[in-house]
Design a protein around this motif. Structure first.
Motif, short mmCIF file in Angstrom:
data_model
loop_
_atom_site.label_atom_id
_atom_site.label_comp_id
_atom_site.label_asym_id
_atom_site.label_seq_id
_atom_site.Cartn_x
_atom_site.Cartn_y
_atom_site.Cartn_z
N LYS A 55 36.54 28.42 36.88
CA LYS A 55 35.41 29.48 36.38
C LYS A 55 34.33 28.64 35.93
O LYS A 55 34.40 27.81 35.26
N GLN A 113 46.06 36.42 28.25
CA GLN A 113 47.31 35.92 28.74
C GLN A 113 48.47 36.32 28.35
O GLN A 113 49.61 36.54 29.24
N THR A 163 42.88 34.72 41.79
CA THR A 163 43.62 34.85 40.59
C THR A 163 44.77 35.91 40.82
O THR A 163 45.99 35.55 40.64
N SER A 174 47.02 30.52 34.85
CA SER A 174 45.96 30.93 34.25
C SER A 174 44.87 29.74 33.86
O SER A 174 43.56 29.87 33.95
N THR A 200 41.18 34.59 28.39
CA THR A 200 41.75 34.02 27.10
C THR A 200 42.98 34.01 26.77
O THR A 200 43.68 34.55 27.46
N SER A 255 43.50 28.81 37.20
CA SER A 255 42.17 29.66 37.49
C SER A 255 41.18 29.50 36.45
O SER A 255 40.14 29.48 37.02
N ASN A 256 41.14 29.37 35.41
CA ASN A 256 40.05 28.91 34.27
C ASN A 256 39.76 27.77 34.87
O ASN A 256 38.11 27.48 34.47
N LYS A 283 36.44 33.26 32.26
CA LYS A 283 38.11 32.78 31.91
C LYS A 283 38.84 33.80 31.31
O LYS A 283 38.40 34.66 30.56
N GLY A 326 32.53 30.49 30.44
CA GLY A 326 33.43 30.87 29.78
C GLY A 326 33.48 32.32 29.50
O GLY A 326 35.03 32.66 29.35
#
Length: 539
Positions: free
Chosen positions: A362, A374, A103, A355, A370, A358-359, A368, A365
């Protein structure tokens, strides 16, 4: 920084040094007094003191000069940047950094390239509408690289590495990789032949970019391992701790200068050198040397940061550049506004999409990023600082001076952007973080971002009687932060194998026996380490 001697006398240089050292001391004292202030931080304080000092010098010299020192971007990169970047690598929590490494690379490398493209294209399209015809394509590309370099110092001063480990590691890691990417981009543009631009040239440009990243990282790792091996084998501490401290200070600086000599990225080299040295070399020195080096690196980095912000504040009032652009104040404000707008758009263009990407990778949760986080990441990259100033001086001035109106416009616009972003965005950073990340959110992130504890970890506090080892490396998590399992299910769902698991096995079996590290450091009779071992045996 080179001393500006009005009368070419030693007396003038002594006065300049005295004033600047006094200002540095004042920044530290005032910064401490304002530490609990909701709006201020040390970077903003140093900038404001620099502005005030520049104004006083301007008045006392009757408008002839506003600077105690003349800016030199070469000396900035040689003397001030290395201790800041090295300490960042030396103090980083490595587990968090490498867990989020992909990330960080996405934000720091790919994101910087996206921002570079948007700022460059936007400058080409909008600057010419303002009647700025003197700039060439290479100048616009350089502008893209200059304003892609972020300065997240203000945000990092507000964030806490223990309260928001995920967010801190992302903002911090992206800042280092971003600086390296921007400098590499800037240097590559200077050698790019835009007159014969084709697909082969672009492929070579990308290949050279990746080569610089890989070789710079390798050089930093090699320098760190070499320092660990030398200190482990020769073990200077049995005769003099001064020698091992000197080696720990000189080796990273040698790696940085060697990278610059080989036209590599000194920023990446010294950063990874710091990571490796904190993992191996730091554990091979005596206990007193560990304390000395840890505080010495932090102090040098702190002074260098204050020095930079203080000087940027003073240089903002340099009368020479403002005289050249005095006839076009509207143009200056327009260009600065355009650059700030492009910076905000370019930042948003990669933070939120990357983002999301990237999530997707994952599994849970809790891992990740949020939306609130961000927004903080986006905000952290809006500020511009000394790297942008240094690159702008490199491109548009000759040793801190310029006689071309177009170049003076770009320098003054850069100064305005840096001042506005640091002062306005920097002052608003602390309230914004408090608003977006209230205490209950910080507590939640701390609990979900901590490492899943292993069965061994649960027993560690009992075995150690609640004591934390004095040999903890810089930035390492302590056993006091270990979370107890809340249910049997949590115990059963702990992963037994991971990349980190296999790395630790390789590290313990191959690397540490050769290069030292925690658990492999030698000790000398009568040393604190030896006494603690002896006391443990008696107990």
């Amino acid at each position: 920084m080179t001393l500006e001697l009005g009368s070419a006398s030693d007396y003038g240089s002594i006065v300049s040094i005295n004033i600047f050292v006094a200002l540095l001391s004042a920044c530290i004292v005032i910064g401490h007094l304002l530490e609990e202030n909701r709006w201020m931080n040390e970077s903003v304080t140093a900038l404001l003191i620099g502005l005030c000092t520049g104004g006083v010098v301007l008045l006392t010299t009757e408008g002839k000069n506003s600077r105690i020192l003349v800016f030199s971007e070469d000396l900035f990169f040689i003397y001030l940047l290395p201790p800041i970047i090295f300490n960042a690598g030396f103090q980083v929590k490595k587990k968090q950094f490498f867990r989020n490494f992909m990330t960080i690379i996405l934000f720091g490398a790919v994101g910087t390239l996206i921002s570079f493209v948007i700022i460059s294209l936007g400058a080409i399209g909008l600057f010419r509408r303002l009647g700025i015809e003197a700039l060439e394509i290479s100048d616009f590309l350089a502008i893209g690289a200059i304003f892609s370099a972020t300065d997240s110092v203000c945000t990092l001063q507000v964030l806490n590495q223990d309260e928001t480990p995920l967010l801190y590691s992302l903002v911090f890691g992206e800042g280092v990789v971003n600086d390296a990417t921007s400098v590499v981009l800037f240097n590559a543009i200077q050698t790019l032949d835009l007159g014969h631009l084709d697909s082969i040239t672009v492929v070579k440009f990308v290949g050279n970019f990746l080569y610089l990243f890989a070789t710079s990282t390798f050089l930093g790792v090699f320098a760190g391992l070499l320092s660990a091996y030398i200190i482990k084998k020769l073990y200077f501490g049995r005769h003099s701790t001064d020698r091992e401290v000197a080696i720990m200070i000189l080796m990273p600086y040698l790696s940085y200068m060697l990278a610059e000599l080989l036209d590599l990225s000194g920023i990446l080299t010294v950063f990874f050198c710091g990571i490796v040295m904190s993992h191996y070399t730091w554990h091979n020195v005596t206990e007193s040397s560990r304390v000395t080096t840890k505080h010495a690196f932090a102090t040098l980095s702190f002074i260098a940061e204050i020095f930079i912000f203080l000087y940027v504040g003073m240089d903002a009032l340099d009368i020479e550049k403002w005289r050249l652009v005095s006839q076009s104040p509207v143009k200056i404000i327009s260009i600065s506004s355009i650059i700030l707008g492009l910076v905000m758009v370019g930042r948003a263009a990669f933070v939120f999409p990357l983002s999301f990407v990237s999530n997707l990778s994952k599994k849970t949760g809790s891992q990740k990023i949020t939306f609130r986080e961000q927004v903080v990441i986006w905000w952290a990259g809006l500020m511009r600082g000394a790297v942008s100033i240094a690159l702008a001086y490199n491109k548009f001035t000759n040793w801190g001076h310029t006689q071309l109106p177009s170049n003076a416009i770009m320098i003054t616009s850069t100064i305005i952007v840096v001042l506005f972003s640091t002062l306005v965005f920097g002052i608003l950073t602390k309230p914004l973080v408090i608003l977006l990340l209230p205490k209950r959110h910080l507590t939640r992130e701390l609990s979900i971002s901590s490492d899943p504890p292993s069965p061994k970890a649960f027993l560690a506090p009992l075995l150690n009687n609640g004591q934390v080892s004095s040999e903890m490396e810089p930035g390492a998590e302590t056993s006091q932060n270990i979370l107890r399992p809340s249910s049997l299910r949590m115990l059963l769902t702990i992963p037994t194998r991971s990349v980190h698991h296999y790395w630790r096995k390789f590290d313990d079996a191959v690397m540490r026996p050769v290069f030292g590290g925690r658990g492999f450091m030698p000790y000398v009779p009568g040393s604190p380490t030896e006494r603690s071992v002896h006391d443990g045996e008696l107990a």
